[in-house]
Write a protein that holds these residues in place. Structure first.
Motif, mmCIF file in Angstrom:
data_model
loop_
_atom_site.group_PDB
_atom_site.id
_atom_site.type_symbol
_atom_site.label_atom_id
_atom_site.label_comp_id
_atom_site.label_asym_id
_atom_site.label_seq_id
_atom_site.Cartn_x
_atom_site.Cartn_y
_atom_site.Cartn_z
ATOM 1 N N SER A 6 -6.724 3.588 6.908
ATOM 2 C CA SER A 6 -6.505 3.730 8.350
ATOM 3 C C SER A 6 -5.726 2.541 8.893
ATOM 4 C CB SER A 6 -7.847 3.859 9.074
ATOM 5 O OG SER A 6 -8.573 4.969 8.604
ATOM 6 N N ALA A 7 -6.114 1.322 8.482
ATOM 7 C CA ALA A 7 -5.433 0.123 8.962
ATOM 8 C C ALA A 7 -3.981 0.087 8.500
ATOM 9 C CB ALA A 7 -6.177 -1.124 8.479
ATOM 10 N N GLU A 8 -3.726 0.487 7.254
ATOM 11 C CA GLU A 8 -2.356 0.496 6.742
ATOM 12 C C GLU A 8 -1.520 1.585 7.411
ATOM 13 O OE1 GLU A 8 -0.776 -1.654 4.754
ATOM 14 O OE2 GLU A 8 -2.590 -2.850 4.949
ATOM 15 N N LYS A 9 -2.164 2.696 7.779
ATOM 16 C CA LYS A 9 -1.449 3.743 8.513
ATOM 17 C C LYS A 9 -0.968 3.207 9.861
ATOM 18 C CE LYS A 9 -0.039 7.916 9.547
ATOM 19 N NZ LYS A 9 1.151 8.523 8.896
ATOM 20 N N VAL A 10 -1.803 2.393 10.525
ATOM 21 C CA VAL A 10 -1.403 1.770 11.792
ATOM 22 C C VAL A 10 -0.206 0.853 11.569
ATOM 23 C CG1 VAL A 10 -2.133 0.282 13.704
ATOM 24 C CG2 VAL A 10 -3.739 1.915 12.719
ATOM 25 N N ASN A 11 -0.257 0.047 10.508
ATOM 26 C CA ASN A 11 0.880 -0.836 10.199
ATOM 27 C C ASN A 11 2.159 -0.030 9.986
ATOM 28 O OD1 ASN A 11 -0.777 -3.091 10.318
ATOM 29 N ND2 ASN A 11 -1.181 -3.111 8.131
ATOM 30 N N HIS A 12 2.043 1.097 9.294
ATOM 31 C CA HIS A 12 3.204 1.954 9.034
ATOM 32 C C HIS A 12 3.763 2.512 10.347
ATOM 33 C CE1 HIS A 12 5.782 4.797 6.939
ATOM 34 N NE2 HIS A 12 5.276 5.786 7.666
ATOM 35 N N ILE A 13 2.872 2.958 11.238
ATOM 36 C CA ILE A 13 3.312 3.498 12.529
ATOM 37 C C ILE A 13 4.018 2.422 13.347
ATOM 38 C CG2 ILE A 13 2.481 4.364 14.759
ATOM 39 C CD1 ILE A 13 0.275 5.836 13.184
ATOM 40 N N LEU A 14 3.449 1.219 13.366
ATOM 41 C CA LEU A 14 4.041 0.130 14.148
ATOM 42 C C LEU A 14 5.383 -0.293 13.571
ATOM 43 C CD1 LEU A 14 0.850 -2.021 14.831
ATOM 44 C CD2 LEU A 14 2.059 -0.551 16.441
ATOM 45 N N ASN A 15 5.492 -0.312 12.255
ATOM 46 C CA ASN A 15 6.782 -0.652 11.641
ATOM 47 C C ASN A 15 7.857 0.370 12.001
ATOM 48 O OD1 ASN A 15 5.879 -2.986 10.401
ATOM 49 N ND2 ASN A 15 5.287 -1.952 8.508
ATOM 50 N N ASN A 16 7.477 1.653 12.007
ATOM 51 C CA ASN A 16 8.437 2.688 12.399
ATOM 52 C C ASN A 16 8.841 2.566 13.864
ATOM 53 O OD1 ASN A 16 8.481 3.817 9.854
ATOM 54 N ND2 ASN A 16 6.929 5.354 10.306
ATOM 55 N N GLN A 17 7.879 2.161 14.713
ATOM 56 C CA GLN A 17 8.180 1.995 16.123
ATOM 57 C C GLN A 17 9.178 0.857 16.341
ATOM 58 O OE1 GLN A 17 4.304 1.490 17.944
ATOM 59 N NE2 GLN A 17 4.337 3.577 18.739
ATOM 60 N N THR A 18 8.995 -0.244 15.624
ATOM 61 C CA THR A 18 9.904 -1.368 15.782
ATOM 62 C C THR A 18 11.310 -1.003 15.317
ATOM 63 O OG1 THR A 18 9.204 -2.234 13.625
ATOM 64 C CG2 THR A 18 8.104 -3.114 15.555
ATOM 65 N N LYS A 19 11.402 -0.195 14.260
ATOM 66 C CA LYS A 19 12.714 0.244 13.801
ATOM 67 C C LYS A 19 13.376 1.177 14.797
ATOM 68 C CE LYS A 19 11.549 -0.178 8.888
ATOM 69 N NZ LYS A 19 11.291 0.540 7.626
ATOM 70 N N SER A 20 12.572 2.080 15.398
ATOM 71 C CA SER A 20 13.137 3.055 16.330
ATOM 72 C C SER A 20 13.586 2.423 17.629
ATOM 73 C CB SER A 20 12.114 4.150 16.628
ATOM 74 O OG SER A 20 10.996 3.622 17.313
#
Length: 408
Positions: A389-403
């Protein structure tokens, strides 16, 4: 002034931890005195947990309306009054009624203080804050045992703790004007020291997040809540059932097993003290990930046949869990926006208490139907679910910063 005020917050968290360990230490004496059944302590704990969950859910709105200082003062008075009521309760019925304000006060002050520290102080203070909660939880049984031995009265123990709470309430009342003043001062310091986005490392870059009426709609929030659920689930499951596992599956005496479980809690407390210093050099996200890996390694050691290794595994689980909870809390304003953090902090507290309340009993039902040997597998499963769950949040945040055009 800010340093002195921080000391008051630390004292508040010590006082928050003291009542949490009172009922368990006093129940062997309360039970015959009140004519209650052995398992009725579980009902009292559930009532306290229910009040805590409710107050955590509404704490965000209350903080925005009244401010952290007033909420902390009111909550402290609720807790102090409930503890004083415990000391004078004529029957078990009154203990059930008094457990409601005890839970309401504890949940509100917990969420409010975590939100305040996450917004106004650095990560090492959040780790040390929860370390001081452990100090309070350790002091609770010591205070109660002193009064039971010296005065032969559990009621005097509750009275003494309520007086500590009322003393803190007086301190909070006197310092009430400082809460907003310190917050404004810390906000000015934060803005003055803000680093431009092009100079921030990839782990710290976040897109701006606007305020939302429903914080559950923010990407990554639901996964974060799941991480809190399983974090508190594994922490409390090891604490509640670890002794039974060591006795039933590893043939230890109850006294020896209890000693090792105390070292597990010691690992959490000392781990938070140590990681408080580490956060001066390493950011929360890295510490959370490292802690989860260490906890999984400790869980794996529980499966090994050598007694030295599975006992070390318990300590490793405690050390691994140490930075996760305060780290996730401190990341809340950064990840999901300062305008959303007060309400979201309450939701996180509520889900955390839900994990503490329901996951350990569920494992107890499972063990009763199967075997206590399932303990290491459930512990590892909870840790893995938390990490996913925590790594999924990191993945979502990384995608947000790229977008948003931030080059990570």
């Amino acid at each position: 002034m800010a340093t002195m005020f921080l000391g008051i917050i630390y004292l508040a968290f010590i006082s928050l931890g003291i009542p949490d360990s009172l009922l368990g230490s006093a129940w062997p004496v309360i039970r015959p005195d009140m004519g209650a059944s052995f398992g009725f302590a579980g009902i009292l704990s559930m009532v306290v947990a229910g009040g805590t969950i409710v107050s955590s859910l509404v704490s965000g709105s209350l903080v925005q309306r009244l401010g952290t200082g007033k909420i902390t003062l009111i909550s402290c008075c609720l807790t102090a009054g409930a503890l004083l009521g415990f000391s004078m309760a004529p029957s078990i019925f009154w203990l059930v009624l008094l457990a409601i304000p005890l839970g309401l006060g504890g949940g509100a002050i917990d969420a409010a203080l975590n939100h305040y520290v996450a917004e106004n102080y650095k990560a090492h203070h959040m780790n040390w804050l929860h370390c001081f909660w452990g100090v309070g939880a350790t002091l609770g049984p010591i205070i109660m045992s002193f009064y039971m031995v010296k005065h032969n009265s559990w009621r005097d123990g509750y009275t003494a703790v309520s007086m500590i709470q009322f003393t803190l309430a007086i301190v909070l009342l006197v310092t009430l004007p400082l809460w907003k003043r310190i917050a404004v001062s810390r906000e000015h310091e934060r803005l003055d020291s803000m680093i431009p986005q092009d100079q921030v490392g990839p782990e710290l870059k976040q897109p701006a997040i606007s305020s939302k009426a429903n914080v559950l709609q923010i990407k990554g929030v639901k996964q974060t809540l799941i991480a809190f659920l399983f974090y508190c689930g594994v922490e409390s499951t090891v604490g509640l059932w670890g002794t039974s596992y060591l006795v039933g599956a590893r043939n230890m005496t109850a006294e020896t097993a209890a000693g090792w479980i105390s070292l597990y809690y010691g690992g959490i407390t000392m781990g938070r003290l140590i990681t408080g210093f580490i956060t001066l050099k390493i950011n929360n996200r890295v510490l959370i990930r490292c802690g989860q890996i260490i906890a999984i390694a400790g869980g794996g050691m529980l499966l090994l046949p050598l007694p030295q290794l599975f006992l070390v595994g318990l300590i490793l689980i405690g050390l691994g869990l140490a930075p996760i909870y305060p780290g996730l809390l401190h990341e809340t304003p950064t990840r999901f926006g300062r305008d959303n953090s007060a309400k979201l902090m309450g939701y996180q507290m509520a889900v955390a208490y839900t994990g503490t309340t329901f996951l350990p009993p569920l494992f107890g039902l499972l063990a009763a139907q199967t075997t206590i040997h399932a303990f290491p597998f459930i512990v590892i499963a909870f840790i893995i679910l938390m990490m996913m769950s925590a790594e999924k949040v990191n993945h979502i945040l990384n995608n947000q910063t790229k977008s948003t055009g931030i080059n990570c």
